[in-house]
Design a protein around this motif. Structure first.
Motif, PDB file in Angstrom:
ATOM      1  N   PHE A   1       1.007  -1.235  -0.024  1.00 25.15           N
ATOM      2  CA  PHE A   1      -0.147  -0.109   0.005  1.00 25.15           C
ATOM      3  C   PHE A   1       0.843   1.365   0.115  1.00 25.15           C
ATOM      4  O   PHE A   1       0.565   2.375  -0.464  1.00 25.15           O
ATOM      5  N   ASP A   2       2.102   1.332   0.809  1.00 26.40           N
ATOM      6  CA  ASP A   2       2.751   2.448   0.786  1.00 26.40           C
ATOM      7  C   ASP A   2       3.128   2.623  -0.326  1.00 26.40           C
ATOM      8  O   ASP A   2       3.394   4.055  -0.980  1.00 26.40           O
ATOM      9  N   GLN A   3       3.726   1.902  -1.256  1.00 26.96           N
ATOM     10  CA  GLN A   3       4.502   2.179  -2.502  1.00 26.96           C
ATOM     11  C   GLN A   3       3.282   2.800  -3.496  1.00 26.96           C
ATOM     12  O   GLN A   3       3.444   3.691  -4.162  1.00 26.96           O
TER      13      GLN A   3
ATOM     14  N   TYR B   1       0.269  10.302  -4.084  1.00 26.34           N
ATOM     15  CA  TYR B   1       0.651  11.457  -3.511  1.00 26.34           C
ATOM     16  C   TYR B   1       1.878  12.228  -3.521  1.00 26.34           C
ATOM     17  O   TYR B   1       2.049  13.339  -3.545  1.00 26.34           O
ATOM     18  N   ASP B   2       3.063  11.505  -3.616  1.00 27.19           N
ATOM     19  CA  ASP B   2       4.140  11.967  -3.508  1.00 27.19           C
ATOM     20  C   ASP B   2       4.896  12.220  -5.023  1.00 27.19           C
ATOM     21  O   ASP B   2       5.371  13.081  -5.129  1.00 27.19           O
ATOM     22  N   ASP B   3       4.848  11.299  -5.741  1.00 27.24           N
ATOM     23  CA  ASP B   3       5.345  11.261  -7.199  1.00 27.24           C
ATOM     24  C   ASP B   3       4.285  10.561  -8.115  1.00 27.24           C
ATOM     25  O   ASP B   3       4.401   9.533  -8.513  1.00 27.24           O
ATOM     26  N   PRO B   4       3.484  11.608  -8.285  1.00 28.33           N
ATOM     27  CA  PRO B   4       2.377  11.262  -9.390  1.00 28.33           C
ATOM     28  C   PRO B   4       2.913  10.494 -10.316  1.00 28.33           C
ATOM     29  O   PRO B   4       3.466  11.080 -11.379  1.00 28.33           O
ATOM     30  N   SER B   5       2.551   9.099 -10.714  1.00 23.85           N
ATOM     31  CA  SER B   5       2.793   8.114 -11.825  1.00 23.85           C
ATOM     32  C   SER B   5       1.994   6.808 -11.799  1.00 23.85           C
ATOM     33  O   SER B   5       1.172   6.738 -10.645  1.00 23.85           O
TER      34      SER B   5
END
Length: 497
Positions: free
Chosen positions: A329-331, A337-341
């Motif tokens: 889930f974290d990935q 949220y952190d690195d939109p991709s």
């Protein structure tokens, strides 16, 4: 002569506002750009299969009941509800799953079987979640987000730690089993942010989940929309589809009406339940409250890649609602949220309303709704959609121990580009603006324009936030502001707020 009000959009918040305002004496018209009502909650039908295109979880039944009660009605006057048992299934690996039952005692037993001693911890956690829920419903969510003082009550002052801690931290203090942690963190995803960025006060979503249960309206979530439409029409609301609003007209700082299908329609007031950012682009620049930089800095809820799939057989080892938590889930969250991709190995959700509601698929067939949360604004191509369907359907077959790909009759997809095209959604987001600490209550975009008199907003980018029940409440809140400011009969709205 009654004041004329035009509402842009026909989703939950727009229809809610329309009903309250019509009851208060307004002449209300709703303009919907698409060919059917419902906004994101439209329905899709093909070859005897029926799909809800957007919202599929019926939580917080008390909010729906309260809405219809405000008009002397009950939900049962418009649609039939079934409480799901199990509420949903969470799949972690092949032959490794947890089902969530339809009552707290069963859920306590489920937790205890996974982690010894966790049932007592869960009872304590749910007691706090219930307390939060009662405060939220009774004291907070029916406030219009005008002043920070709305959050200051005797209950909230004594519970400040619940606003400044996050829900992930609070869960991990008590629970050690990662599967149980994932289940407890899941409900706040409806609020549009990571659990680590969501105040622990929002554990009230866990009470909505475990305490109030998961329900299904026979025929799908669209039946709620249809019930609201029937109510609105009975109150005199006029609803127009294929009505594309291209401009909000302003004269001397006051809204005078809209241009719809290249024709001017005068109004005493306008409320937009359409995307807030898009609505402001319908104004001349000097009348816009929020800059592009403002929107860029905000934390938006995810977009989604959706698939509507018809199967020519009944499927095994699934429930009505199914969460596939077999990857990290974290990935996945980082890619949102952190690195939109596009996520390498996405978590996904699937529902099959035909497991509960036989009329939503032909006999001995199954309808499948698959959803992958994605970052808004990322690239969306047919090739990527096909690639990701192959990813999840292959995993689905493995995790549910069955072959299904040769049983697909048809498959339709819906993603970022469609959210933009159909709903003018900012960057193609699916759920609005996330409810983080700095995007809560009075810190969200306002219900009333600060620059244009008689122009108002409702929906998931304003107060109280994303989700279907908050959208119903948002419509009530904006109607209350309109009715109180312009001295109409607001008792029907304000007395129940």
């Amino acid at each position: 002569m009654n004041k004329k009000i035009i509402i842009i959009g026909s989703g939950f918040s727009s229809l809610s506002a329309a009903c309250y305002l019509a009851q208060s004496g307004y002449d209300v018209s709703v303009c919907e750009k698409n060919d059917s009502v419902g906004g994101r909650a439209r329905q899709f039908e093909q070859e005897g299969f029926t799909f809800d295109m957007g919202p599929s979880w019926y939580w917080m039944p008390d909010v729906f009941e309260k809405f219809f009660n405000d008009f002397g009605k009950k939900t049962s006057d418009y649609y039939q509800l079934t409480k799901l048992n199990p509420a949903y299934k969470v799949i972690f690996d092949q032959n490794d799953e947890i089902t969530i039952g339809d009552n707290l005692d069963t859920i306590y037993e489920t937790f205890e079987a996974v982690e010894k001693g966790s049932s007592d911890k869960l009872k304590k956690f749910i007691a706090t979640a219930k307390d939060n829920y009662q405060i939220a419903i009774d004291k907070l969510v029916y406030r219009p987000g005008i002043s920070p003082l709305e959050l200051v009550t005797s209950e909230t002052i004594t519970r400040l730690n619940r606003f400044f801690s996050n829900i992930s931290k609070e869960i991990r203090k008590e629970f050690k089993n990662e599967k149980l942690i994932k289940i407890l963190e899941f409900p706040v995803l409806f609020l549009g942010a990571k659990p680590s960025a969501t105040p622990s006060f929002y554990s009230f979503m866990n009470y909505a989940d475990f305490g109030l249960g998961t329900w299904h309206p026979k025929g799908g979530m669209f039946q709620v929309i249809q019930g609201m439409v029937d109510l609105a029409k009975s109150l005199g609301v006029q609803i127009h589809t294929n009505a594309d609003v291209t401009k909000i007209e302003v004269k001397d700082g006051q809204c005078t009406g809209i241009n719809v299908n290249n024709t001017f329609q005068a109004a005493d007031m306008v409320i937009s339940g359409a995307d807030y950012h898009h609505t402001e682009t319908l104004l001349d620049k000097k009348y816009r409250q929020y800059s592009e930089q403002y929107w860029e800095k905000k934390v938006f809820a995810p977009s989604s890649l959706l698939f509507y799939v018809g199967f020519d057989k009944k499927l095994d080892n699934i429930e009505h609602h199914n969460l596939f938590f077999d990857t990290d889930f974290d990935q996945h969250a980082k890619s949102i949220y952190d690195d939109p991709s596009w996520p390498e190995e996405p978590l996904f959700y699937a529902n099959f309303t035909s497991k509960t509601d036989r009329d939503t698929a032909p006999k001995d067939h199954e309808n499948g709704f698959f959803l992958i949360p994605l970052a808004p604004g990322i690239e969306d191509t047919p090739e990527l959609r096909a690639q990701y369907f192959n990813k999840i359907i292959t995993r689905f077959e493995t995790l549910t121990n069955q072959k299904v790909q040769n049983n697909i009759i048809f498959k339709e997809s819906y993603c970022v580009n469609d959210f933009i095209k159909d709903y003018n959604s900012y960057k193609g987001n699916a759920y609005g603006m996330a409810n983080t600490l700095l995007q809560t209550a009075f810190l969200r975009p306002k219900l009333k324009s600060k620059k244009v008199d008689r122009l108002f907003f409702t929906g998931q980018l304003t107060v109280p936030g994303p989700g279907v029940p908050p959208s119903l409440i948002s419509g009530k809140l904006v109607a209350g502001i309109v009715a109180s400011e312009y001295k109409l009969d607001s008792k029907a709205i304000l007395s129940t707020t």
